[in-house]
Motif scaffolding. Structure first.
Motif, mmCIF file in Angstrom:
data_model
loop_
_atom_site.group_PDB
_atom_site.id
_atom_site.type_symbol
_atom_site.label_atom_id
_atom_site.label_comp_id
_atom_site.label_asym_id
_atom_site.label_seq_id
_atom_site.Cartn_x
_atom_site.Cartn_y
_atom_site.Cartn_z
ATOM 1 N N UNK A 1 0.812 -1.214 0.000
ATOM 2 C CA UNK A 1 0.000 0.000 0.000
ATOM 3 C C UNK A 1 0.842 1.258 0.000
ATOM 4 N N UNK A 2 1.863 1.278 0.869
ATOM 5 C CA UNK A 2 2.714 2.470 0.941
ATOM 6 C C UNK A 2 3.558 2.628 -0.318
ATOM 7 N N UNK A 3 3.938 1.517 -0.936
ATOM 8 C CA UNK A 3 4.724 1.595 -2.174
ATOM 9 C C UNK A 3 3.901 2.134 -3.338
ATOM 10 N N UNK A 4 2.576 2.008 -3.262
ATOM 11 C CA UNK A 4 1.744 2.471 -4.378
ATOM 12 C C UNK A 4 1.797 3.980 -4.550
ATOM 13 N N UNK A 5 2.263 4.707 -3.523
ATOM 14 C CA UNK A 5 2.484 6.146 -3.683
ATOM 15 C C UNK A 5 3.503 6.408 -4.785
ATOM 16 N N UNK A 6 4.503 5.520 -4.880
ATOM 17 C CA UNK A 6 5.522 5.640 -5.921
ATOM 18 C C UNK A 6 4.907 5.493 -7.303
ATOM 19 N N UNK A 7 3.857 4.656 -7.395
ATOM 20 C CA UNK A 7 3.169 4.448 -8.664
ATOM 21 C C UNK A 7 2.570 5.758 -9.169
ATOM 22 N N UNK A 8 1.962 6.524 -8.256
ATOM 23 C CA UNK A 8 1.386 7.820 -8.616
ATOM 24 C C UNK A 8 2.474 8.785 -9.068
ATOM 25 N N UNK A 9 3.521 8.917 -8.261
ATOM 26 C CA UNK A 9 4.575 9.913 -8.522
ATOM 27 C C UNK A 9 5.352 9.593 -9.798
ATOM 28 N N UNK B 1 13.561 4.828 1.335
ATOM 29 C CA UNK B 1 13.781 5.337 2.694
ATOM 30 C C UNK B 1 12.532 5.162 3.554
ATOM 31 N N UNK B 2 11.384 5.518 3.004
ATOM 32 C CA UNK B 2 10.120 5.419 3.752
ATOM 33 C C UNK B 2 9.797 3.963 4.081
ATOM 34 N N UNK B 3 9.983 3.066 3.104
ATOM 35 C CA UNK B 3 9.618 1.667 3.305
ATOM 36 C C UNK B 3 10.609 0.920 4.195
ATOM 37 N N UNK C 1 16.699 12.706 0.213
ATOM 38 C CA UNK C 1 16.328 13.017 1.602
ATOM 39 C C UNK C 1 15.486 14.290 1.698
ATOM 40 N N UNK C 2 15.297 14.981 0.567
ATOM 41 C CA UNK C 2 14.472 16.190 0.554
ATOM 42 C C UNK C 2 13.010 15.844 0.323
ATOM 43 N N UNK C 3 12.119 16.685 0.889
ATOM 44 C CA UNK C 3 10.670 16.543 0.649
ATOM 45 C C UNK C 3 10.160 15.143 0.989
ATOM 46 N N UNK C 4 10.690 14.558 2.049
ATOM 47 C CA UNK C 4 10.256 13.221 2.429
ATOM 48 C C UNK C 4 8.860 13.221 3.047
ATOM 49 N N UNK D 1 5.986 14.925 2.415
ATOM 50 C CA UNK D 1 4.867 14.726 1.479
ATOM 51 C C UNK D 1 4.791 13.294 0.953
ATOM 52 N N UNK D 2 5.960 12.663 0.739
ATOM 53 C CA UNK D 2 5.982 11.276 0.292
ATOM 54 C C UNK D 2 5.429 10.363 1.380
ATOM 55 N N UNK D 3 5.797 10.653 2.638
ATOM 56 C CA UNK D 3 5.286 9.865 3.775
ATOM 57 C C UNK D 3 3.764 9.965 3.844
#
Length: 499
Positions: free
Chosen positions: A98-106, A128-130, A259-262, A264-266
């Motif tokens: 589920x959390x990895x699917x954010x990468x799919x959008x970006x 980093x997040x995962x 390491x920048x803008x982490x 919003x990704x979280x």
């Protein structure tokens, strides 16, 4: 910093205008040749869906093969493996996927917008997040034995479960590389390499499982060692493909800018995780509720057979989920609302066509399906009784995951998470409990409740998709691309500093 960002923003705006102008020209020619338009979209869809379906079948096969070999070691080992895999590993899988699917959008939207060099940074941020999330989940597997005892499981099964749980720690870290690399490569329609690696891994797993458990008689240790390798071998192949020049436009090396803008990704990862976890855990709750009914052994055997069949079919649906996500995110990032809408229609119709054929097959086969798994006449009878609900579930599966893929591609994860909570956990499960326990419809009542929840969720997603302002979605996608955009010159400098 300000001037390059302004320049890039202007470039993105002009690109959006060009795409709109191109879209108008496409609209004129599309009226003349709708067949050609359908054929082109079908090819783009299957480039993603085909390898995604095959890869998911292969990954699902790893679990089935491991379970088959462990089943010949002993019943306690088989029960412990099934318990840890179904409860603990599925729990971790749901969160990480589920959390990895954010990468799919970006990645999808950035690639569509022509900002290919950003995909590598998004990939590293997702890692980093995962990794942090997996570290948080690790104690669940290291302390699987006391946790299972706390849940009321048999002591002998819980002890073996503790051993299996420790072996699954490398597996949850394998999920990080597997999920993120798949989504990174899918966004670029380069996921054939994933299918090849998955096939090689499945064949290797069969051979090693036989070698270590049958030939050398290493027992449970051998089976679990083969399982870990089966998950990591394709990951090593994917990383080598990315690092060694397979994606020259999107992978520029490691960068401190990851390491920048982490934050919003979280946030996007958390909403994505909530959305998919609520879906993936839904069927698990069905099994848990069934375990407290009369004749629970027969009912659980029947429901397990149905869910196993449903699980295999679900791999097809998840392949179309990936296709919907990639096609929608690419077209929104490119600034083409008509192409995005057309992609939604094509993926939904294709998936629904396949689902309708399977619906009819399972509806007419009924109890005959059970003979693949058992010779127990009571279980066969129970499966025959549940077959219509299995067929309806398969029909819903052909639409609902695809609409979830549209949500991922457009970045609606937080909205769909609320929809899932309402439909699944406020409507579906309470209704299932009411019908199954209080009105004594047993497992049939529980499944009816779950189906009602899925039906309501599917209807809500159809309404959301149908009433969506796609012009606004294009603007939001462009804003997201601009917000996290990093000029390629600065990206190169950051890479040099890291090197």
């Amino acid at each position: 910093m300000g001037e390059p960002e302004t320049e890039q923003s202007e470039m993105l705006r002009s690109k959006l205008i060009e795409n709109k102008e191109g879209e108008e020209e496409e609209g004129e020619s599309a009226e003349v040749s709708l067949k050609e338009k359908v054929w082109k979209e079908t090819k783009k869809m299957w480039v993603v869906a085909g390898p995604a379906i095959f890869t998911r079948f292969s990954t699902f096969g790893i679990t089935v093969i491991s379970q088959a070999f462990i089943g010949h070691i002993g019943s306690t080992e088989l029960a412990a493996y099934a318990l840890v895999q179904t409860v603990l590993l599925r729990f971790a899988n749901g969160i990480l996927l589920g959390m990895a699917s954010a990468l799919e959008t970006l990645c999808g939207q950035a690639y569509g917008a022509g900002q290919q060099h950003m995909l590598g940074i998004y990939l590293q941020r997702s890692w980093l997040v995962l990794i942090f999330t997996a570290l948080f989940l690790t104690p669940v597997f290291l302390f699987a034995s006391p946790l299972l005892k706390l849940l009321g499981q048999d002591q002998a099964i819980a002890e073996v479960g503790g051993v299996i749980g420790a072996w699954f720690v490398p597996v949850i870290f394998a999920f990080i590389v597997s999920f993120t690399c798949q989504m990174y490569l899918q966004a670029q329609s380069k996921n054939m390499i994933i299918a090849y690696l998955a096939a090689a891994s499945l064949g290797l797993h069969v051979f090693l499982s036989w070698l270590l458990t049958v030939r050398f008689e290493f027992g449970l240790t051998g089976a679990l060692c083969s399982t870990v390798l089966a998950y990591w071998v394709p990951n090593v192949g994917q990383l080598l493909f990315v690092f060694c020049g397979g994606c020259p436009e999107t992978w520029k090396g490691f960068s401190w800018m990851a390491f920048r803008d982490l934050w919003p990704v979280v946030k996007l990862s958390l909403s994505s995780g909530a959305m998919l976890c609520l879906e993936l855990w839904y069927n698990s709750i069905l099994v848990l509720l069934t375990g407290n009914l009369k004749d629970a052994e027969v009912e659980i055997d029947a429901i397990s057979i149905c869910l196993n069949i449903n699980g295999w079919e679900m791999m097809i649906s998840l392949g179309f989920l990936a296709a919907a996500s990639v096609r929608v995110s690419n077209e929104l990032g490119r600034g083409s609302k008509k192409a995005a809408k057309f992609s939604v229609v094509m993926v939904v119709l294709t998936s629904l066509s396949i689902g309708s054929v399977l619906f009819l097959c399972f509806l007419f086969l009924r109890g005959n399906l059970a003979y693949i798994f058992t010779n127990n006449p009571e279980v066969v009878k129970a499966v025959a009784r549940l077959s219509p609900f299995l067929a309806i579930s398969i029909l819903f599966n052909s639409v609902q995951p695809v609409l979830s893929g549209v949500a991922v591609g457009a970045g609606w994860q937080s909205i769909v998470a609320y929809v899932n909570i309402a439909c699944y956990y406020i409507v579906g499960i309470p209704l299932g409990v009411l019908l199954g326990y209080f009105l004594h419809f047993q497992v049939t009542g529980i499944w009816i409740g779950m189906l009602v929840g899925t039906a309501v969720q599917t209807l809500v997603l159809i309404i959301i998709t149908w009433t969506t302002d796609w012009d606004k979605q294009v603007i939001l996608a462009q804003q997201r691309v601009r917000k996290w955009f990093l000029p390629e010159t600065q990206r190169s400098n950051s890479h040099s500093e890291l090197a």
